[in-house]
Scaffold this motif. Structure first.
Motif, mmCIF file in Angstrom:
data_model
loop_
_atom_site.group_PDB
_atom_site.id
_atom_site.type_symbol
_atom_site.label_atom_id
_atom_site.label_comp_id
_atom_site.label_asym_id
_atom_site.label_seq_id
_atom_site.Cartn_x
_atom_site.Cartn_y
_atom_site.Cartn_z
ATOM 1 N N ALA A 1 0.831 -1.210 0.000
ATOM 2 C CA ALA A 1 0.000 0.000 0.000
ATOM 3 C C ALA A 1 0.862 1.255 0.000
ATOM 4 O O ALA A 1 0.565 2.237 -0.692
ATOM 5 C CB ALA A 1 -0.929 -0.013 1.216
ATOM 6 N N LEU A 2 1.954 1.231 0.784
ATOM 7 C CA LEU A 2 2.863 2.377 0.801
ATOM 8 C C LEU A 2 3.516 2.588 -0.559
ATOM 9 O O LEU A 2 3.639 3.727 -1.051
ATOM 10 C CB LEU A 2 3.933 2.161 1.879
ATOM 11 C CG LEU A 2 4.987 3.281 2.018
ATOM 12 C CD1 LEU A 2 4.313 4.595 2.375
ATOM 13 C CD2 LEU A 2 6.037 2.906 3.054
ATOM 14 N N LEU A 3 3.903 1.479 -1.214
ATOM 15 C CA LEU A 3 4.519 1.579 -2.537
ATOM 16 C C LEU A 3 3.520 2.121 -3.567
ATOM 17 O O LEU A 3 3.872 2.950 -4.422
ATOM 18 C CB LEU A 3 5.039 0.204 -2.962
ATOM 19 C CG LEU A 3 5.818 0.143 -4.289
ATOM 20 C CD1 LEU A 3 7.024 1.082 -4.243
ATOM 21 C CD2 LEU A 3 6.259 -1.284 -4.588
ATOM 22 N N LEU A 4 2.260 1.656 -3.500
ATOM 23 C CA LEU A 4 1.240 2.158 -4.419
ATOM 24 C C LEU A 4 1.002 3.650 -4.226
ATOM 25 O O LEU A 4 0.771 4.386 -5.191
ATOM 26 C CB LEU A 4 -0.071 1.388 -4.217
ATOM 27 C CG LEU A 4 -0.126 -0.034 -4.780
ATOM 28 C CD1 LEU A 4 -1.416 -0.716 -4.364
ATOM 29 C CD2 LEU A 4 -0.010 -0.010 -6.302
ATOM 30 N N LEU B 1 3.238 5.802 -3.198
ATOM 31 C CA LEU B 1 4.379 6.505 -3.774
ATOM 32 C C LEU B 1 4.310 6.528 -5.303
ATOM 33 O O LEU B 1 4.816 7.458 -5.944
ATOM 34 C CB LEU B 1 5.687 5.843 -3.329
ATOM 35 C CG LEU B 1 6.001 5.939 -1.823
ATOM 36 C CD1 LEU B 1 7.242 5.129 -1.485
ATOM 37 C CD2 LEU B 1 6.185 7.404 -1.397
ATOM 38 N N LEU B 2 3.693 5.512 -5.890
ATOM 39 C CA LEU B 2 3.613 5.404 -7.353
ATOM 40 C C LEU B 2 2.227 5.778 -7.881
ATOM 41 O O LEU B 2 1.836 5.331 -8.950
ATOM 42 C CB LEU B 2 3.940 3.967 -7.779
ATOM 43 C CG LEU B 2 5.335 3.445 -7.405
ATOM 44 C CD1 LEU B 2 5.461 1.972 -7.764
ATOM 45 C CD2 LEU B 2 6.415 4.256 -8.112
ATOM 46 N N ARG B 3 1.498 6.640 -7.132
ATOM 47 C CA ARG B 3 0.107 6.930 -7.499
ATOM 48 C C ARG B 3 -0.021 7.624 -8.854
ATOM 49 O O ARG B 3 -1.087 7.573 -9.473
ATOM 50 C CB ARG B 3 -0.553 7.780 -6.421
ATOM 51 C CG ARG B 3 0.115 9.103 -6.138
ATOM 52 C CD ARG B 3 -0.603 9.820 -4.982
ATOM 53 N NE ARG B 3 0.041 11.078 -4.631
ATOM 54 C CZ ARG B 3 1.055 11.193 -3.807
ATOM 55 N NH1 ARG B 3 1.572 10.086 -3.253
ATOM 56 N NH2 ARG B 3 1.575 12.367 -3.519
ATOM 57 N N ARG B 4 1.035 8.271 -9.336
ATOM 58 C CA ARG B 4 0.984 8.933 -10.643
ATOM 59 C C ARG B 4 1.483 8.035 -11.782
ATOM 60 O O ARG B 4 1.590 8.487 -12.914
ATOM 61 C CB ARG B 4 1.792 10.231 -10.614
ATOM 62 C CG ARG B 4 1.274 11.251 -9.614
ATOM 63 C CD ARG B 4 2.055 12.556 -9.702
ATOM 64 N NE ARG B 4 1.598 13.517 -8.723
ATOM 65 C CZ ARG B 4 0.549 14.312 -8.860
ATOM 66 N NH1 ARG B 4 -0.163 14.264 -9.983
ATOM 67 N NH2 ARG B 4 0.189 15.170 -7.918
ATOM 68 N N SER B 5 1.811 6.814 -11.459
ATOM 69 C CA SER B 5 2.334 5.900 -12.473
ATOM 70 C C SER B 5 1.197 5.304 -13.292
ATOM 71 O O SER B 5 0.022 5.372 -12.896
ATOM 72 C CB SER B 5 3.142 4.777 -11.806
ATOM 73 O OG SER B 5 4.224 5.319 -11.065
ATOM 74 N N PRO B 6 1.521 4.694 -14.453
ATOM 75 C CA PRO B 6 0.478 4.068 -15.281
ATOM 76 C C PRO B 6 -0.217 2.924 -14.555
ATOM 77 O O PRO B 6 0.288 2.382 -13.565
ATOM 78 C CB PRO B 6 1.257 3.564 -16.505
ATOM 79 C CG PRO B 6 2.514 4.363 -16.521
ATOM 80 C CD PRO B 6 2.838 4.664 -15.093
ATOM 81 N N ILE B 7 -1.375 2.533 -15.072
ATOM 82 C CA ILE B 7 -2.172 1.490 -14.435
ATOM 83 C C ILE B 7 -1.461 0.140 -14.462
ATOM 84 O O ILE B 7 -1.654 -0.687 -13.568
ATOM 85 C CB ILE B 7 -3.556 1.399 -15.122
ATOM 86 C CG1 ILE B 7 -4.479 0.470 -14.324
ATOM 87 C CG2 ILE B 7 -3.417 0.906 -16.561
ATOM 88 C CD1 ILE B 7 -5.905 0.473 -14.813
ATOM 89 N N VAL C 1 1.695 -0.378 -13.917
ATOM 90 C CA VAL C 1 2.589 -0.399 -12.750
ATOM 91 C C VAL C 1 1.797 -0.724 -11.492
ATOM 92 O O VAL C 1 2.214 -1.529 -10.657
ATOM 93 C CB VAL C 1 3.321 0.950 -12.613
ATOM 94 C CG1 VAL C 1 4.154 0.982 -11.331
ATOM 95 C CG2 VAL C 1 4.209 1.206 -13.824
ATOM 96 N N HIS C 2 0.618 -0.086 -11.340
ATOM 97 C CA HIS C 2 -0.214 -0.355 -10.166
ATOM 98 C C HIS C 2 -0.625 -1.821 -10.109
ATOM 99 O O HIS C 2 -0.588 -2.455 -9.042
ATOM 100 C CB HIS C 2 -1.459 0.526 -10.214
ATOM 101 C CG HIS C 2 -1.184 1.962 -9.921
ATOM 102 N ND1 HIS C 2 -2.151 2.852 -9.551
ATOM 103 C CD2 HIS C 2 -0.028 2.671 -9.941
ATOM 104 C CE1 HIS C 2 -1.635 4.041 -9.350
ATOM 105 N NE2 HIS C 2 -0.336 3.957 -9.599
ATOM 106 N N LEU D 1 -0.250 -7.355 -7.880
ATOM 107 C CA LEU D 1 -0.052 -8.802 -8.052
ATOM 108 C C LEU D 1 1.200 -9.277 -7.322
ATOM 109 O O LEU D 1 1.199 -10.350 -6.684
ATOM 110 C CB LEU D 1 0.046 -9.130 -9.535
ATOM 111 C CG LEU D 1 -1.254 -8.978 -10.340
ATOM 112 C CD1 LEU D 1 -0.979 -9.162 -11.826
ATOM 113 C CD2 LEU D 1 -2.293 -9.988 -9.875
ATOM 114 N N THR D 2 2.260 -8.508 -7.411
ATOM 115 C CA THR D 2 3.500 -8.890 -6.721
ATOM 116 C C THR D 2 3.292 -8.912 -5.218
ATOM 117 O O THR D 2 3.788 -9.817 -4.505
ATOM 118 C CB THR D 2 4.626 -7.909 -7.080
ATOM 119 O OG1 THR D 2 4.797 -7.891 -8.500
ATOM 120 C CG2 THR D 2 5.928 -8.314 -6.419
#
Length: 340
Positions: A23-26, A28-34, A36-37, A42-43
């Motif tokens: 959740a913390l990583l998501l 941080l990457l909230r502006r990344s493409p779908i 990546v999310h 899945l990982t």
């Protein structure tokens, strides 16, 4: 039950640790493409399962062999899950891009419709106000001398003709945009079309001392619908004459390259701002200063702001393309069509 509760607690603890990290990583990457999310999600799920299995295995004192078998099984399932997730992630990303492009096109179309309504309202309101004023002057006998009365009648006829052309242009544009245009394709000698258009444009050019220069030879035969092709050539030529200063020059020439023919109309208008070039074929676009026919323009061509949009639509309906670029002292329009 106590053993099962302990196993559940251990697995839950491992999943919570990994889930919080994911959740913390998501975040941080909230502006990344779908994609990546989805990959992070899945990982995180796979790592949570693996960590939970390892923790439970250690608590249950599984042998290294049994733990290896379990991890291999989990790894195989994880590989399939990641592959399937990646595939759907790419499809979701493509769908998201397509949706955004569709929304952008819809926004552009809506803006174009608003601009067109505003433009048509202005171009109808202005001549209507003039017609009303002249009609009232004639009705109230404010003007009496035959020369002025004759001039008022002439201006009323010209303004009526101009509004008629505007309505015709709007109808033509609506046919193009609705896909209702039906072309009767035949072999058309481009030289004959240009000759007819030059004859009809010559009086307007002569009134402003604009020189019309046409190539003497090299006119190819193209596959086109003659009425629509004539409209294209007339709109381009009249557009060039309208925006070329007095005593200027308009050149029209043509040629053939492999399986297609080209026709070019060049003027001495001084050029078009580079920022306006990509929008030149948009409906009702006039640029700065406004590309509006002058009061003395009595031509029978397309109304300013629609002529080039009609050219673009008709050329594309023929399977061709139209281009525009600046030259040393003006601009040059080029259309390309299939040649025989």
């Amino acid at each position: 039950m106590r053993d099962l509760a302990l196993i559940f607690a251990i697995a839950l603890g491992a999943a919570l640790v990994v889930g919080l990290a994911g959740a913390l990583l998501l975040r941080l990457l909230r502006r990344s493409p779908i994609t990546v999310h989805l990959s992070v999600l899945l990982t995180t799920t796979v790592v949570a399962v693996v960590l939970g299995v390892v923790a439970v295995a250690e608590a249950m004192f599984l042998s290294p062999h049994d733990l290896e078998v379990v991890l291999i099984t989990v790894g195989a399932a994880a590989a399939v899950s990641l592959a399937v997730g990646g595939h759907f992630g790419r499809r979701l990303a493509a769908a998201a891009v397509w949706t955004e492009q569709a929304r952008e096109r819809e926004r552009q179309l809506e803006k174009g419709r608003r601009d067109l309504v505003a433009w048509v309202s202005h171009d109808l309101r202005t001549p209507l106000a003039g017609l009303r004023a002249m009609a009232e002057a004639l009705e109230d006998r404010v003007v009496r001398d035959p020369e002025t009365v004759g001039e008022y009648h002439r201006r009323i006829r010209l303004e009526t003709d101009r509004m008629t052309r505007l309505v015709d242009d709007l109808f033509e544009l609506s046919r193009i945009n609705a896909g209702a245009l039906r072309l009767s394709m035949t072999a058309v000698p481009l030289g004959e079309v240009v000759s007819d258009v030059l004859a009809s444009t010559a009086p307007l050019a002569a009134a402003r001392r604009i020189k019309l220069v046409a190539a003497e030879s090299g006119w190819p035969i193209v596959t086109a619908s003659e009425p629509e092709l004539t409209r294209v050539v007339a709109n381009l030529l009249l557009n060039a004459v309208r925006y070329t200063p007095d005593d200027g020059t308009v050149r029209i020439e043509a040629g053939r390259e492999r399986d297609h023919a080209w026709l070019a109309v060049a003027d001495t208008c001084g050029g078009i701002p580079p920022a306006d070039l990509p929008r030149l074929f948009d409906v009702a676009f006039r640029g700065e200063p406004a590309r509006t026919p002058g009061t003395g323009d009595d031509s029978g061509g397309a109304s300013g702001g629609l002529g080039l949009a009609i050219v673009h639509g008709l050329v594309e309906a023929h399977g061709g393309r139209v281009e525009v670029g600046n030259t040393t002292d003006g601009c040059r329009f080029v259309i390309r069509l299939a040649a025989l």
